[in-house]
Design a protein around this motif. Structure first.
Motif, short mmCIF file in Angstrom:
data_model
loop_
_atom_site.label_atom_id
_atom_site.label_comp_id
_atom_site.label_asym_id
_atom_site.label_seq_id
_atom_site.Cartn_x
_atom_site.Cartn_y
_atom_site.Cartn_z
N UNK A 135 0.89 -1.17 0.00
CA UNK A 135 0.00 0.00 0.00
C UNK A 135 0.92 1.21 0.00
N UNK A 136 0.65 2.11 -0.94
CA UNK A 136 1.54 3.27 -1.12
C UNK A 136 0.75 4.55 -0.81
N UNK A 137 0.96 5.12 0.38
CA UNK A 137 0.25 6.35 0.76
C UNK A 137 0.83 7.54 0.00
N UNK A 138 -0.06 8.42 -0.52
CA UNK A 138 0.40 9.52 -1.38
C UNK A 138 -0.31 10.83 -1.02
N UNK A 139 0.47 11.87 -0.79
CA UNK A 139 -0.13 13.17 -0.47
C UNK A 139 -0.28 14.00 -1.75
N UNK A 140 -1.26 13.65 -2.57
CA UNK A 140 -1.48 14.36 -3.84
C UNK A 140 -1.76 15.84 -3.59
N UNK A 141 -2.43 16.13 -2.47
CA UNK A 141 -2.88 17.51 -2.22
C UNK A 141 -1.71 18.49 -2.10
N UNK A 142 -0.52 17.98 -1.81
CA UNK A 142 0.64 18.87 -1.71
C UNK A 142 1.28 19.12 -3.07
N UNK A 143 0.77 18.47 -4.10
CA UNK A 143 1.40 18.57 -5.43
C UNK A 143 0.37 18.90 -6.49
N UNK A 144 -0.71 19.54 -6.07
CA UNK A 144 -1.77 19.90 -7.04
C UNK A 144 -2.16 21.36 -6.81
N UNK A 145 -2.61 22.00 -7.89
CA UNK A 145 -3.03 23.40 -7.77
C UNK A 145 -4.20 23.53 -6.79
N UNK A 146 -4.29 24.72 -6.19
CA UNK A 146 -5.37 24.97 -5.24
C UNK A 146 -6.64 25.45 -5.96
N UNK A 147 -6.50 25.83 -7.24
CA UNK A 147 -7.65 26.35 -7.99
C UNK A 147 -7.96 25.42 -9.17
N UNK A 148 -9.21 25.46 -9.67
CA UNK A 148 -9.58 24.59 -10.80
C UNK A 148 -8.63 24.84 -11.97
N UNK A 149 -8.28 23.84 -12.75
CA UNK A 149 -8.76 22.43 -12.66
C UNK A 149 -7.95 21.58 -11.68
N UNK A 150 -7.28 22.18 -10.74
CA UNK A 150 -6.58 21.44 -9.68
C UNK A 150 -5.54 20.45 -10.25
N UNK A 151 -4.78 20.96 -11.22
CA UNK A 151 -3.84 20.06 -11.93
C UNK A 151 -2.76 19.52 -10.99
N UNK A 152 -2.53 18.23 -11.10
CA UNK A 152 -1.44 17.60 -10.34
C UNK A 152 -0.14 17.85 -11.11
N UNK A 153 0.93 18.20 -10.39
CA UNK A 153 2.21 18.51 -11.04
C UNK A 153 2.75 17.27 -11.76
N UNK A 154 3.13 17.46 -13.01
CA UNK A 154 3.60 16.34 -13.84
C UNK A 154 4.82 15.61 -13.23
N UNK A 155 5.83 16.32 -12.71
CA UNK A 155 6.97 15.58 -12.14
C UNK A 155 6.55 14.66 -10.99
N UNK A 156 5.56 15.09 -10.22
CA UNK A 156 5.11 14.24 -9.12
C UNK A 156 4.39 13.00 -9.68
N UNK A 157 3.55 13.22 -10.69
CA UNK A 157 2.88 12.09 -11.33
C UNK A 157 3.91 11.09 -11.87
N UNK A 158 4.97 11.64 -12.45
CA UNK A 158 5.99 10.74 -13.01
C UNK A 158 6.69 9.94 -11.92
N UNK A 159 6.88 10.57 -10.78
CA UNK A 159 7.50 9.86 -9.66
C UNK A 159 6.58 8.72 -9.18
N UNK A 160 5.28 9.02 -9.11
CA UNK A 160 4.34 7.97 -8.70
C UNK A 160 4.32 6.86 -9.76
#
Ligand code: BGC
Length: 351
Positions: free
Chosen positions: A88-113
């Motif tokens: 089980x891999x716990x992930x804090x997406x909320x620290x790597x996504x914009x606070x405003x719509x469309x709330x994009x998750x940062x690409x480098x973080x996605x690549x790490x996941x």
């Protein structure tokens, strides 16, 4: 099926009875089979999770490494070789996504996941990824609902083509203002967003009130979605498992609490898990104990006794589990010494 799981006598009788009924009603069983929902079977998936471990304190830290754990891809081979079935891999997406719509998750973080998930799957482990430590949603749920749904839309789309052995867990330990009633609504909305791209992927849904068993009776799931596994966390007795934990107020007076495995102590664990198993059986939902563990400040003998007892008690009730956690404060593995803490490993996976 994970053959190491040993149902207790009650469960064995139930399965025998079900087998007899199925044999006597062959036609009906066939018609039920024809109507079986497409995609992976949630019960089978839960069994596939078997014995697991959490890669805690890494991707759910504000930034990976800040809580002293950086996931190394070779960890997954170690975990597999030690006999585990899943991570089980716990992930804090909320620290790597914009606070405003469309709330994009940062690409480098996605690549790490991507990289971590690929390394775990490559070892043949089943993998659970979740949204972990989304602290803001606990304080102000309604403001964060659109962002929660948008995070899942992005994560689900990203991993839509991954194998069935990857599952998504909607949110770690809803608490505070995200009450059980609100959580039932949020989880339904999260599931709907995921189902747009992943109609049959197994999803894992936990309870409110810190993910504990107390909130299980309040959990409401979309009845027609049969690709769900129900998760709960087990840290009882809390004064034993969390003695001296820096993040728990007034836990120092608990230091020195032992767990001897007395009949009364064993009975308390058994009664808790029996209640969970009964809840699940009535609703035909599989169970997953996604976290359990005792912090390093408890004495090792007690930790080993408790860990072995809870793991076997879960298995006896067909509950898969993931130990909290791999190599930090509860660690079954000593990352500095590059070795397993053998007594803990033996408690989890007896040889
Ligand atoms: C939390 C961790 C904590 C653990 C045990 C987890 O769900 O994310 O921070 O160490 O529970 O309390």
């Amino acid at each position: 099926m994970n053959l190491r799981f040993r149902p207790g006598a009650g469960a064995a009788r139930l399965f025998l009875a079900l087998g007899v009924i199925a044999a006597l009603t062959g036609c009906r069983a066939r018609s039920l089979l024809l109507r079986a929902p497409p995609g992976p079977d949630a019960h089978e998936y839960a069994r596939r999770l078997g014995r697991g471990v959490n890669l805690g304190n890494a991707l759910e830290a504000p930034n990976e490494g800040e809580w002293s754990v950086t996931i190394r891809s070779e960890y997954f081979a170690l975990i597999r070789q030690a006999g585990f079935d899943s991570v089980r891999i716990p992930i804090r997406w909320s620290a790597h996504a914009d606070a405003a719509p469309p709330y994009a998750i940062a690409e480098p973080f996605l690549q790490r996941v991507d990289e971590v998930v690929a390394a775990a799957l490559a070892e043949g482990l089943a993998v659970v990824i979740n949204i972990h430590h989304y602290e803001e949603i606990m304080k102000d749920p309604s403001s964060h609902l659109p962002r929660f749904v948008a995070l899942w839309r992005q994560i689900a789309a990203r991993y839509r083509n991954q194998p069935d052995t990857l599952s998504f867990e909607l949110l770690n330990e809803p608490t505070d203002q995200l009450t059980a009633a609100r959580w039932n609504d949020f989880l339904a909305q999260g599931i709907r967003a995921i189902r747009e791209t992943n109609p049959y992927r197994v999803l894992i849904v936990g309870t409110a009130e810190w993910g504990g068993l107390r909130a299980l009776p309040a959990l409401e799931l979309p009845e027609d979605d049969r690709h769900l596994v129900v998760t709960f966390h087990y840290y009882e007795p809390f004064a034993f498992t969390h003695q001296g934990a820096e993040w728990v107020n007034n836990s120092d007076p608990w230091l020195g609490t032992t767990w001897e495995g007395s009949p009364v102590q064993q009975q308390a664990v058994a009664a808790d898990l029996d209640r969970a198993a009964e809840w699940a059986a009535v609703r035909n939902r599989p169970l997953y104990m996604g976290e359990f563990g005792a912090y390093r400040k408890a004495d090792m003998e007690s930790r080993v006794r408790w860990t072995a007892f809870v793991a076997r008690a879960a298995e006896a009730r067909w509950i898969s589990w993931a130990y909290w956690e791999f190599c930090s404060g509860f660690g079954a593995y000593d990352a500095d010494g590059d070795s397993w803490r053998q007594p803990l490993l033996d408690a989890l996976n007896p040889r």
